[in-house]
Design a protein around this motif. Structure first.
Motif, PDB file in Angstrom:
ATOM      1  N   MET A   1       0.848  -1.173   0.000  1.00  0.00           N
ATOM      2  CA  MET A   1       0.000   0.000   0.000  1.00  0.00           C
ATOM      3  C   MET A   1       0.889   1.229   0.000  1.00  0.00           C
ATOM      4  SD  MET A   1      -3.371   0.331   2.403  1.00  0.00           S
ATOM      5  CE  MET A   1      -3.599  -1.411   2.556  1.00  0.00           C
ATOM      6  N   GLN A   2       0.614   2.164  -0.891  1.00  0.00           N
ATOM      7  CA  GLN A   2       1.396   3.394  -0.985  1.00  0.00           C
ATOM      8  C   GLN A   2       0.695   4.528  -0.270  1.00  0.00           C
ATOM      9  OE1 GLN A   2       1.733   4.408  -5.090  1.00  0.00           O
ATOM     10  NE2 GLN A   2       3.696   3.391  -5.332  1.00  0.00           N
ATOM     11  N   SER A   3       1.473   5.316   0.469  1.00  0.00           N
ATOM     12  CA  SER A   3       0.913   6.516   1.094  1.00  0.00           C
ATOM     13  C   SER A   3       0.715   7.574   0.024  1.00  0.00           C
ATOM     14  CB  SER A   3       1.846   7.058   2.172  1.00  0.00           C
ATOM     15  OG  SER A   3       1.855   6.176   3.261  1.00  0.00           O
ATOM     16  N   GLY A   4      -0.394   8.284   0.133  1.00  0.00           N
ATOM     17  CA  GLY A   4      -0.700   9.335  -0.833  1.00  0.00           C
ATOM     18  C   GLY A   4      -0.486  10.707  -0.236  1.00  0.00           C
ATOM     19  N   ASP A   5      -0.591  11.710  -1.084  1.00  0.00           N
ATOM     20  CA  ASP A   5      -0.452  13.072  -0.586  1.00  0.00           C
ATOM     21  C   ASP A   5      -1.666  13.925  -0.947  1.00  0.00           C
ATOM     22  OD1 ASP A   5       0.140  13.357  -3.258  1.00  0.00           O
ATOM     23  OD2 ASP A   5       1.760  14.775  -2.941  1.00  0.00           O
ATOM     24  N   GLY A   6      -2.761  13.604  -0.307  1.00  0.00           N
ATOM     25  CA  GLY A   6      -3.964  14.423  -0.358  1.00  0.00           C
ATOM     26  C   GLY A   6      -4.606  14.549  -1.718  1.00  0.00           C
ATOM     27  N   LYS A   7      -4.795  15.790  -2.139  1.00  0.00           N
ATOM     28  CA  LYS A   7      -5.554  16.084  -3.357  1.00  0.00           C
ATOM     29  C   LYS A   7      -4.983  15.377  -4.578  1.00  0.00           C
ATOM     30  CE  LYS A   7      -7.898  19.815  -5.716  1.00  0.00           C
ATOM     31  NZ  LYS A   7      -8.879  18.887  -6.219  1.00  0.00           N
ATOM     32  N   ARG A   8      -3.664  15.279  -4.671  1.00  0.00           N
ATOM     33  CA  ARG A   8      -3.047  14.602  -5.822  1.00  0.00           C
ATOM     34  C   ARG A   8      -3.512  13.143  -5.891  1.00  0.00           C
ATOM     35  NH1 ARG A   8       3.154  14.537  -5.894  1.00  0.00           N
ATOM     36  NH2 ARG A   8       2.805  16.748  -5.649  1.00  0.00           N
ATOM     37  N   THR A   9      -3.639  12.500  -4.742  1.00  0.00           N
ATOM     38  CA  THR A   9      -4.095  11.111  -4.709  1.00  0.00           C
ATOM     39  C   THR A   9      -5.554  11.013  -5.142  1.00  0.00           C
ATOM     40  OG1 THR A   9      -2.535  10.567  -2.956  1.00  0.00           O
ATOM     41  CG2 THR A   9      -4.404   9.093  -3.219  1.00  0.00           C
ATOM     42  N   LEU A  10      -6.398  11.893  -4.630  1.00  0.00           N
ATOM     43  CA  LEU A  10      -7.821  11.857  -4.971  1.00  0.00           C
ATOM     44  C   LEU A  10      -8.083  12.257  -6.418  1.00  0.00           C
ATOM     45  CD1 LEU A  10      -9.182  13.259  -1.626  1.00  0.00           C
ATOM     46  CD2 LEU A  10      -9.758  11.042  -2.584  1.00  0.00           C
ATOM     47  N   ASP A  11      -7.215  13.084  -6.993  1.00  0.00           N
ATOM     48  CA  ASP A  11      -7.409  13.556  -8.365  1.00  0.00           C
ATOM     49  C   ASP A  11      -6.577  12.794  -9.394  1.00  0.00           C
ATOM     50  OD1 ASP A  11      -9.234  15.451  -7.548  1.00  0.00           O
ATOM     51  OD2 ASP A  11      -7.785  17.077  -7.438  1.00  0.00           O
ATOM     52  N   ALA A  12      -5.996  11.674  -9.008  1.00  0.00           N
ATOM     53  CA  ALA A  12      -5.118  10.925  -9.907  1.00  0.00           C
ATOM     54  C   ALA A  12      -5.867  10.473 -11.158  1.00  0.00           C
ATOM     55  CB  ALA A  12      -4.539   9.713  -9.174  1.00  0.00           C
ATOM     56  N   PRO A  13      -5.157  10.444 -12.307  1.00  0.00           N
ATOM     57  CA  PRO A  13      -5.795   9.949 -13.529  1.00  0.00           C
ATOM     58  C   PRO A  13      -6.016   8.435 -13.447  1.00  0.00           C
ATOM     59  CG  PRO A  13      -3.466  10.384 -13.909  1.00  0.00           C
ATOM     60  CD  PRO A  13      -3.781  10.849 -12.508  1.00  0.00           C
ATOM     61  N   PHE A  47      -3.746  -0.560  -3.689  1.00  0.00           N
ATOM     62  CA  PHE A  47      -4.355   0.531  -2.939  1.00  0.00           C
ATOM     63  C   PHE A  47      -3.343   1.619  -2.590  1.00  0.00           C
ATOM     64  CE2 PHE A  47      -6.376  -3.523  -1.909  1.00  0.00           C
ATOM     65  CZ  PHE A  47      -7.662  -3.272  -2.353  1.00  0.00           C
ATOM     66  N   LYS A  48      -3.836   2.844  -2.604  1.00  0.00           N
ATOM     67  CA  LYS A  48      -3.092   3.968  -2.044  1.00  0.00           C
ATOM     68  C   LYS A  48      -3.750   4.237  -0.698  1.00  0.00           C
ATOM     69  CE  LYS A  48      -1.720   6.050  -6.370  1.00  0.00           C
ATOM     70  NZ  LYS A  48      -0.334   5.671  -6.352  1.00  0.00           N
ATOM     71  N   GLU A  49      -3.038   4.886   0.208  1.00  0.00           N
ATOM     72  CA  GLU A  49      -3.656   5.185   1.498  1.00  0.00           C
ATOM     73  C   GLU A  49      -3.494   6.646   1.845  1.00  0.00           C
ATOM     74  OE1 GLU A  49      -1.978   3.429   5.044  1.00  0.00           O
ATOM     75  OE2 GLU A  49      -0.131   3.004   3.962  1.00  0.00           O
ATOM     76  N   LEU A  50      -4.447   7.127   2.627  1.00  0.00           N
ATOM     77  CA  LEU A  50      -4.497   8.524   3.007  1.00  0.00           C
ATOM     78  C   LEU A  50      -4.946   8.617   4.461  1.00  0.00           C
ATOM     79  CD1 LEU A  50      -4.141  11.193   1.362  1.00  0.00           C
ATOM     80  CD2 LEU A  50      -6.597  11.181   1.054  1.00  0.00           C
ATOM     81  N   ASN A  51      -4.156   9.303   5.263  1.00  0.00           N
ATOM     82  CA  ASN A  51      -4.489   9.507   6.675  1.00  0.00           C
ATOM     83  C   ASN A  51      -5.486  10.660   6.777  1.00  0.00           C
ATOM     84  OD1 ASN A  51      -4.557  10.243   9.381  1.00  0.00           O
ATOM     85  ND2 ASN A  51      -2.375   9.917   9.694  1.00  0.00           N
ATOM     86  N   ALA A  52      -6.710  10.366   7.149  1.00  0.00           N
ATOM     87  CA  ALA A  52      -7.773  11.374   7.235  1.00  0.00           C
ATOM     88  C   ALA A  52      -7.421  12.500   8.194  1.00  0.00           C
ATOM     89  CB  ALA A  52      -9.083  10.717   7.652  1.00  0.00           C
ATOM     90  N   SER A  53      -6.666  12.207   9.233  1.00  0.00           N
ATOM     91  CA  SER A  53      -6.295  13.207  10.228  1.00  0.00           C
ATOM     92  C   SER A  53      -5.441  14.323   9.641  1.00  0.00           C
ATOM     93  CB  SER A  53      -5.521  12.560  11.380  1.00  0.00           C
ATOM     94  OG  SER A  53      -6.269  11.533  11.954  1.00  0.00           O
ATOM     95  N   LEU A  54      -4.710  14.017   8.577  1.00  0.00           N
ATOM     96  CA  LEU A  54      -3.821  15.012   7.973  1.00  0.00           C
ATOM     97  C   LEU A  54      -4.516  15.877   6.923  1.00  0.00           C
ATOM     98  CD1 LEU A  54      -0.613  12.839   7.476  1.00  0.00           C
ATOM     99  CD2 LEU A  54      -1.163  14.386   9.373  1.00  0.00           C
TER     100      LEU A  54
END
Length: 101
Positions: A1-13, A47-54
């Motif tokens: 699982m890769q950590s994502g960096d916010g908007k870039r992860t959610l907006d990925a192509p 899967f990519k992952e995103l910490n909601a707290s951040l």
């Protein structure tokens, strides 16, 4: 699982499966184990992952109601949000249609 960096992860192509979690959420730890098992089944990182707290502003913008949440995006548009992880077999059925081989 890769950590994502916010908007870039959610907006990925393309199609992206994003596991949204919180480090202090026990249910999130169980959900992560299920998704890690699926990555073994698929024999690759899925899967990519995103910490909601951040990223509280993104959680609000994308209307993430609780964690854990698996968000499926396509071309930056949310296609599905999965909150109930039930079991590995249930999650397999939910995500197999989005996994590209």
């Amino acid at each position: 699982m890769q950590s994502g960096d916010g908007k870039r992860t959610l907006d990925a192509p393309g199609t992206t499966l994003i596991f949204i979690h919180s480090p202090f959420c026990g249910t999130c730890h169980l959900a992560r184990k299920m998704l890690t098992t699926l990555e073994v089944v698929f024999n690759r990182e899925v899967f990519k992952e995103l910490n909601a707290s951040l990223y509280p502003e993104l959680m609000k913008k994308y209307k993430i109601e609780s964690v854990p949440c698996l968000v499926v995006t396509k071309q930056g548009q949310i296609k599905q949000k999965i909150y109930a992880f039930h079991s590995v077999s249930h999650m397999y059925e939910q995500v197999v249609k989005y996994v590209e081989y």
